[in-house]
Enzyme design. Structure first.
Site, PDB file in Angstrom:
ATOM      1  CE1 TYR A 146      -3.249  -2.862   0.461  1.00 22.32           C
ATOM      2  CE2 TYR A 146      -3.282  -2.466   2.833  1.00 22.32           C
ATOM      3  CZ  TYR A 146      -3.723  -3.179   1.729  1.00 22.32           C
ATOM      4  OH  TYR A 146      -4.625  -4.197   1.889  1.00 22.32           O
ATOM      5  CE  LYS A 177      -6.301  -7.079   1.848  1.00 18.61           C
ATOM      6  NZ  LYS A 177      -6.434  -6.874   3.303  1.00 18.61           N
TER       7      LYS A 177
END
Length: 265
Positions: A146, A177
């Protein structure tokens, strides 16, 4: 494809695709996340939901895993986490080792990095150590990638998401992810730059409508991702079991939203 990528696919994508139930939110966001569906505050409810809905895996922090995990669904132990109370440069450091995760019954471990943060070097350094441990214990490593801080002004911008995917690949992820860019065309580029590493979409905050999230999932599958790692968009809904079954039709069955929308109305 490496042996650990193959192991991840064998355990967490046994039907060819994957839906993983994320539940590391208690530390990340605090208990307010559980207010929409108070049942979700109980980790036992999450385990039961994961089992009954047929999730491919569940994500727990160490404390939840050691007190609630019952072996009924493959476990991913999240090795690091931070609170929303902290307001400095993004950083999340390990609170659990790979060896401890193995003792808790983990079939994989997860670790979040924040590329762009002033502390990215520290997280990259720690991830390198965790990767070595994961290889030693034959455990797949899933990287939450992220980008935040620094030059990042939009976390879901296509070029930022693609960068996140490439960083995870190059740092040794066995699965990753990442955020959704908002459309399948740009997300497919992120999937491509991820190379041989399976891509899971981060479910993110609960959407205003079921249809909105289902369309995101449809786009993710169309883009070539292996599946989703979803938390709030499932267990914040009071009809979580029913909603998960509709998700399954899209992810595993390849159905379009228009075909299943009537099931969530």
């Amino acid at each position: 494809m490496t042996a650990l990528v193959e192991k991840f696919l064998r355990i967490f994508a046994r039907r060819g695709r994957s839906i993983i139930l994320a539940y590391d939110h208690g530390i990340e966001h605090g208990p307010t996340d559980f207010m929409d569906n108070p049942d979700a505050v109980d980790p036992g409810y999450i385990i039961k939901l994961a089992r009954e809905a047929g999730f491919d895996g569940v994500v727990f922090q160490r404390g939840i895993a050691e007190k609630y995990y019952d072996g009924s669904v493959p476990l991913i132990v999240k090795l690091n986490g931070k609170t929303s109370l902290y307001n400095g440069e993004p950083i999340s450091v390990a609170n659990c080792t790979v060896e401890e995760a193995v003792s808790l019954g983990a079939s994989a471990v997860g670790y979040t990095i924040y590329p762009g943060s002033g502390y990215e070097w520290k997280m990259f350094e720690e991830l390198a150590r965790i990767k070595r441990e994961a290889v030693k214990f034959d455990l797949p490593l899933i990287v939450w990638s992220y980008p935040r801080g620094g030059k990042v002004t939009n976390e879901t911008a296509p070029e930022i998401v693609a960068y996140a995917a490439r960083v995870a690949l190059e740092l040794g992820a066995d699965a990753m992810k990442i955020k959704y860019t908002g459309d399948p065309k740009t997300f497919s580029w992120a999937v491509k730059v991820a190379g041989k590493v399976p891509v899971l979409m981060s479910g993110g905050p609960k959407t205003k409508t079921e249809e909105e999230f289902l369309r995101q999932v449809e786009g993710v599958i169309e883009a070539g991702a292996i599946g989703i790692a979803v938390g709030r968009n499932v267990w914040q809904r009071r009809d979580a079991l029913k909603f998960t079954r509709v998700l399954s039709e899209i992810v595993y069955g390849g159905k379009k939203v228009v075909e299943v929308l009537g099931e969530v109305k």
